[in-house]
Scaffold this active site. Structure first.
Site, PDB file in Angstrom:
ATOM      1  N   ASP A  16       1.052  -1.019  -0.225  1.00  0.00           N
ATOM      2  CA  ASP A  16       0.318   0.328  -0.363  1.00  0.00           C
ATOM      3  C   ASP A  16       0.854   1.564   0.138  1.00  0.00           C
ATOM      4  OD1 ASP A  16      -2.379   1.302  -0.087  1.00  0.00           O
ATOM      5  OD2 ASP A  16      -2.222   1.660   2.380  1.00  0.00           O
ATOM      6  N   ASP A  18      -0.285   5.106   0.648  1.00  0.00           N
ATOM      7  CA  ASP A  18      -0.225   6.011   2.550  1.00  0.00           C
ATOM      8  C   ASP A  18      -0.006   5.420   3.722  1.00  0.00           C
ATOM      9  OD1 ASP A  18      -1.631   8.648   1.674  1.00  0.00           O
ATOM     10  OD2 ASP A  18      -2.725   7.790   0.385  1.00  0.00           O
ATOM     11  N   ASP A 258      -1.450  -1.139   5.946  1.00  0.00           N
ATOM     12  CA  ASP A 258      -2.200  -0.412   7.549  1.00  0.00           C
ATOM     13  C   ASP A 258      -3.658  -0.178   7.982  1.00  0.00           C
ATOM     14  OD1 ASP A 258      -2.803   2.572   7.127  1.00  0.00           O
ATOM     15  OD2 ASP A 258      -2.138   1.883   5.520  1.00  0.00           O
TER      16      ASP A 258
END
Length: 400
Positions: A16, A18, A258
């Site tokens: 991922d 961000d 996250d």
């Protein structure tokens, strides 16, 4: 299920963007998020301008793992069995009596259907233009150790993926800032506007891949035939391409992310990928290595093993520990501490959990991590060590 997990056994490593590859300066970005919402409510919805003034302690309310009960207008913190541990009406904390009156000591009725959808545009409002104009203020540059680690993965023959729900122009801005202008060289396949978690759960007909031209999406592709930069898409066609690229019928994929909702749960549940949960809350906990923890040779120890971490991430006074909490109305009874729902999700859907990529960047690729599923322990998969709240006889985490 094997007891250990190693990157050396993986054919494909996905990330991922961000809060995984791109980490933020959290105090500044949290304030920007608040200001963006407040500005919208005042200018577009007619709210009082007092909303634009943020009290110094207001950010303590912000806590990962909360659920919004729309019917009651309450934020709730859930135990692993679905009972409500803490709640607030708006931002005002509810008493134990109020919680018990509304929810009782039983599973919240919507516990099994907790879900949500996020839609956004990246060129309007306050947030995205501000980050684009002042990236240094909000974005942390990727450590050299992580860049070296990414190159090490590629040199070891791993296929590297970047899968983000950000649009291509915003992805490019972030990556150029945190990785450098040559960021595309780190990855074999880049997928933007992936619209996770739908990327993992949707079929090719529902969510086809699209090529990009000057950041504009083109016509849908019937199949994914070669590496490159794509938009939208689905994990089914991506996996077909990975089979061709690796020459294997069942290539082993690991995905770092996250978000439990958008990254970890769907990648494990729908695609059966290995998952590494980036959990910055581990940085807010004193790192204590259990006495019986299995130890690798000294040369295989990571950046944080044996060191005491500073704690830039604080436990919310209003919401308490992310991992454990007390059952409301039973403070004087024995055995009142229970795992939170968020904590249960981590051990159920993550292979391992780490505070950041930097925490493992100095490890050899054949380092053996202990999986969450390797035994009945709720702490097995945390690296470099479990959060303090989950260790026995620890009473220093704020629970009141």
């Amino acid at each position: 299920m094997q007891q250990h997990f190693s990157l050396a056994d993986c054919d494909v490593v996905g990330f991922d963007l961000d809060h995984t590859l791109c980490r933020y300066h959290l105090p500044q970005s949290a304030r920007l998020i608040y200001d963006s919402f407040a500005q919208y409510l005042v200018t577009e919805k007619g709210y009082d301008e007092d909303l634009l003034i943020l009290a110094p302690d207001s950010l303590d309310f912000c806590c990962k793992g909360l659920v919004l009960d729309i019917e009651e207008g309450n934020f709730v913190k859930l135990a692993e069995d679905g009972t409500v541990l803490r709640a607030s009406h708006g931002t005002k904390s509810m008493t134990c009596e109020e919680i018990l009156e509304i929810y009782g000591r039983r599973e919240w009725k919507h516990f099994n259907t907790v879900s949500g959808m996020v839609s956004r545009t990246e060129d309007c409002g306050t947030y995205f233009p501000e980050v684009k104009n002042h990236p240094d203020k909000y974005l942390q540059r990727c450590p050299e150790s992580v860049k070296k680690w990414l190159k090490q993965l590629k040199n070891a023959g791993k296929i590297l993926l970047l899968i983000t729900s950000s649009h291509s122009d915003y992805c490019r801005l972030l990556c150029e800032h945190v990785l450098g202008n040559d960021f595309e060289e780190y990855f074999d396949i880049l997928i933007t506007n992936a619209l996770k978690p739908g990327f993992f759960s949707h079929t090719p007909n529902q969510r086809p891949f699209r090529t990009l031209e000057n950041d504009e999406e083109q016509e849908a592709l019937l199949s994914l035939d070669k590496p490159g930069w794509y938009s939208q898409g689905n994990s089914i066609q991506l996996f077909d391409l990975l089979k061709k690229m690796t020459g294997k019928l069942d290539p082993k994929v690991v995905y770092f992310g996250d978000s439990m909702h958008s990254d970890i749960f769907p990648a494990r549940h729908y695609s059966n990928w290995e998952t590494v949960f980036i959990l910055e809350e581990l940085l807010g906990d004193k790192v204590t290595v259990p006495a019986k923890a299995e130890s690798e040779p000294l040369e295989k120890k990571g950046k944080y093993e044996g060191d005491q971490l500073k704690a830039p991430y604080f436990v919310s006074k209003q919401w308490g520990s992310f991992f454990m909490d007390r059952v409301p109305g039973m403070e004087n009874a024995e055995e009142t501490l229970v795992h939170t729902w968020s904590c249960k999700c981590i051990s159920t859907y993550s292979t391992i959990a780490i505070p950041s990529l930097e925490a493992i960047a100095d490890l050899p690729l054949d380092y053996r991590f202990t999986r969450f599923s390797s035994n009945s322990s709720a702490t097995a998969g945390y690296y470099p060590s479990p959060p303090r709240a989950l260790l026995p006889n620890e009473e220093s985490v704020t629970m009141k």
